[in-house]
Design a protein around this motif. Sequence first.
Motif, PDB file in Angstrom:
ATOM      1  N   ILE A 135       0.836  -1.207   0.000  1.00  0.00           N
ATOM      2  CA  ILE A 135       0.000   0.000   0.000  1.00  0.00           C
ATOM      3  C   ILE A 135       0.864   1.247   0.000  1.00  0.00           C
ATOM      4  O   ILE A 135       0.595   2.221  -0.726  1.00  0.00           O
ATOM      5  CB  ILE A 135      -0.947  -0.017   1.220  1.00  0.00           C
ATOM      6  N   THR A 136       1.929   1.244   0.791  1.00  0.00           N
ATOM      7  CA  THR A 136       2.801   2.413   0.887  1.00  0.00           C
ATOM      8  C   THR A 136       3.530   2.649  -0.435  1.00  0.00           C
ATOM      9  O   THR A 136       3.693   3.802  -0.859  1.00  0.00           O
ATOM     10  CB  THR A 136       3.822   2.225   2.024  1.00  0.00           C
ATOM     11  N   ALA A 137       3.956   1.579  -1.090  1.00  0.00           N
ATOM     12  CA  ALA A 137       4.615   1.718  -2.385  1.00  0.00           C
ATOM     13  C   ALA A 137       3.658   2.317  -3.421  1.00  0.00           C
ATOM     14  O   ALA A 137       4.043   3.185  -4.214  1.00  0.00           O
ATOM     15  CB  ALA A 137       5.134   0.365  -2.862  1.00  0.00           C
ATOM     16  N   LEU A 138       2.406   1.875  -3.397  1.00  0.00           N
ATOM     17  CA  LEU A 138       1.424   2.386  -4.357  1.00  0.00           C
ATOM     18  C   LEU A 138       1.057   3.847  -4.088  1.00  0.00           C
ATOM     19  O   LEU A 138       0.749   4.601  -5.020  1.00  0.00           O
ATOM     20  CB  LEU A 138       0.163   1.514  -4.317  1.00  0.00           C
ATOM     21  N   LEU A 139       1.104   4.248  -2.812  1.00  0.00           N
ATOM     22  CA  LEU A 139       0.742   5.622  -2.436  1.00  0.00           C
ATOM     23  C   LEU A 139       1.970   6.506  -2.199  1.00  0.00           C
ATOM     24  O   LEU A 139       1.840   7.605  -1.667  1.00  0.00           O
ATOM     25  CB  LEU A 139      -0.112   5.604  -1.161  1.00  0.00           C
ATOM     26  N   ARG A 140       3.132   6.041  -2.603  1.00  0.00           N
ATOM     27  CA  ARG A 140       4.392   6.697  -2.244  1.00  0.00           C
ATOM     28  C   ARG A 140       4.419   8.171  -2.636  1.00  0.00           C
ATOM     29  O   ARG A 140       4.823   9.027  -1.854  1.00  0.00           O
ATOM     30  CB  ARG A 140       5.556   5.950  -2.892  1.00  0.00           C
ATOM     31  N   ARG A 141       3.995   8.485  -3.848  1.00  0.00           N
ATOM     32  CA  ARG A 141       4.064   9.875  -4.322  1.00  0.00           C
ATOM     33  C   ARG A 141       3.187  10.800  -3.488  1.00  0.00           C
ATOM     34  O   ARG A 141       3.538  11.955  -3.251  1.00  0.00           O
ATOM     35  CB  ARG A 141       3.660   9.949  -5.792  1.00  0.00           C
ATOM     36  N   ILE A 142       2.053  10.293  -3.053  1.00  0.00           N
ATOM     37  CA  ILE A 142       1.168  11.105  -2.206  1.00  0.00           C
ATOM     38  C   ILE A 142       1.762  11.257  -0.812  1.00  0.00           C
ATOM     39  O   ILE A 142       1.820  12.358  -0.263  1.00  0.00           O
ATOM     40  CB  ILE A 142      -0.234  10.457  -2.124  1.00  0.00           C
ATOM     41  N   LEU A 143       2.239  10.151  -0.243  1.00  0.00           N
ATOM     42  CA  LEU A 143       2.767  10.172   1.121  1.00  0.00           C
ATOM     43  C   LEU A 143       4.028  11.032   1.226  1.00  0.00           C
ATOM     44  O   LEU A 143       4.262  11.661   2.268  1.00  0.00           O
ATOM     45  CB  LEU A 143       3.072   8.747   1.592  1.00  0.00           C
ATOM     46  N   GLU A 144       4.825  11.077   0.179  1.00  0.00           N
ATOM     47  CA  GLU A 144       6.056  11.870   0.213  1.00  0.00           C
ATOM     48  C   GLU A 144       5.783  13.361   0.289  1.00  0.00           C
ATOM     49  O   GLU A 144       6.664  14.144   0.682  1.00  0.00           O
ATOM     50  CB  GLU A 144       6.912  11.556  -1.016  1.00  0.00           C
ATOM     51  N   LYS A 145       4.592  13.785  -0.075  1.00  0.00           N
ATOM     52  CA  LYS A 145       4.251  15.218  -0.050  1.00  0.00           C
ATOM     53  C   LYS A 145       3.792  15.688   1.331  1.00  0.00           C
ATOM     54  O   LYS A 145       3.678  16.891   1.578  1.00  0.00           O
ATOM     55  CB  LYS A 145       3.151  15.504  -1.071  1.00  0.00           C
ATOM     56  N   LEU A 146       3.538  14.746   2.241  1.00  0.00           N
ATOM     57  CA  LEU A 146       3.039  15.112   3.562  1.00  0.00           C
ATOM     58  C   LEU A 146       4.190  15.548   4.467  1.00  0.00           C
ATOM     59  O   LEU A 146       5.270  14.948   4.432  1.00  0.00           O
ATOM     60  CB  LEU A 146       2.310  13.924   4.203  1.00  0.00           C
ATOM     61  N   PRO A 147       3.992  16.579   5.283  1.00  0.00           N
ATOM     62  CA  PRO A 147       5.043  17.004   6.224  1.00  0.00           C
ATOM     63  C   PRO A 147       5.277  15.933   7.290  1.00  0.00           C
ATOM     64  O   PRO A 147       4.331  15.382   7.854  1.00  0.00           O
ATOM     65  CB  PRO A 147       4.483  18.291   6.831  1.00  0.00           C
ATOM     66  N   SER A 148       6.540  15.633   7.572  1.00  0.00           N
ATOM     67  CA  SER A 148       6.907  14.446   8.335  1.00  0.00           C
ATOM     68  C   SER A 148       6.311  14.398   9.738  1.00  0.00           C
ATOM     69  O   SER A 148       5.617  13.443  10.094  1.00  0.00           O
ATOM     70  CB  SER A 148       8.428  14.333   8.423  1.00  0.00           C
ATOM     71  N   LEU A 149       6.599  15.401  10.557  1.00  0.00           N
ATOM     72  CA  LEU A 149       6.182  15.327  11.956  1.00  0.00           C
ATOM     73  C   LEU A 149       4.671  15.396  12.121  1.00  0.00           C
ATOM     74  O   LEU A 149       4.094  14.586  12.858  1.00  0.00           O
ATOM     75  CB  LEU A 149       6.878  16.413  12.778  1.00  0.00           C
ATOM     76  N   PRO A 150       3.962  16.324  11.453  1.00  0.00           N
ATOM     77  CA  PRO A 150       2.494  16.304  11.556  1.00  0.00           C
ATOM     78  C   PRO A 150       1.899  14.989  11.044  1.00  0.00           C
ATOM     79  O   PRO A 150       0.924  14.497  11.609  1.00  0.00           O
ATOM     80  CB  PRO A 150       2.060  17.485  10.675  1.00  0.00           C
TER      81      PRO A 150
END
Length: 256
Positions: A116-131
Amino acid sequence: MMADALNRRIRLFDALRGFALVNMIAYHGVYDWVSVFGRPAGWFVQTDYARGWQQAICWTFLLVAGAVFPYGRRPLRRAALVFGCGMLLTAVTLLVMPSEQILFGVLHLIGASILITALLRRILEKLPSLPAAAGCFALFLLLRGVPRGTVDFGAFCATLPRGLYRSPALFFLGFPGPGFYSADYFPILPWLFLFWTGMFFWRFLRPRAEEWLRGKRICPLLEWLGRHSLIVYLLHQPVLLAVVFLLTRLADWGAA
């Protein structure tokens, strides 16, 4: 070449995986003694200690799996390997010990989380890390009751629609149907969010901690176990069952 690769590893992650494996082996040894061979251990079945012990082991595995996700070069292959090992455990437990069947355990969950994380990687990479780490951890806590049909956090509690739990096919999401049983059960909801907590929190720490940790020795034995965690995970239970069986025979012989 191998020495250079080891010197560049974050050995802390290997050591944490190894520590979780040692705890898991000890936990399953006691579990087999009590649940498989029916021997007494009141502290294990009559207190919350055993559940807390089990949860701490699984939290460690998932947080570390999330943290190391960005280091994997072939996540889809890794997901297939880990999930395939989970399915192997399913087949073996169904054939050999149906009373201890594992339909969606930790390996299934980690494999599914990687996919799931691999498939959503591009979206997840745009999120700010700590929040994102804080938000995922809050969602994990909020959704922990989903397999039991509730969503709760502190004083807030809501019951989910019973229709979600009528299908026998949605157990992997966290909606077990009537009569569902799995000796090891870690569905996608809520546990994917703990995996993501580890991933986002390490992304936040990485610029500050990675170079300082890289190559640092922690404990050679734990590191070795952590590097070979998948094979140790697959082999530990057959070996434990044999050892615990021998211990029960010795206990019976001593009591005779």
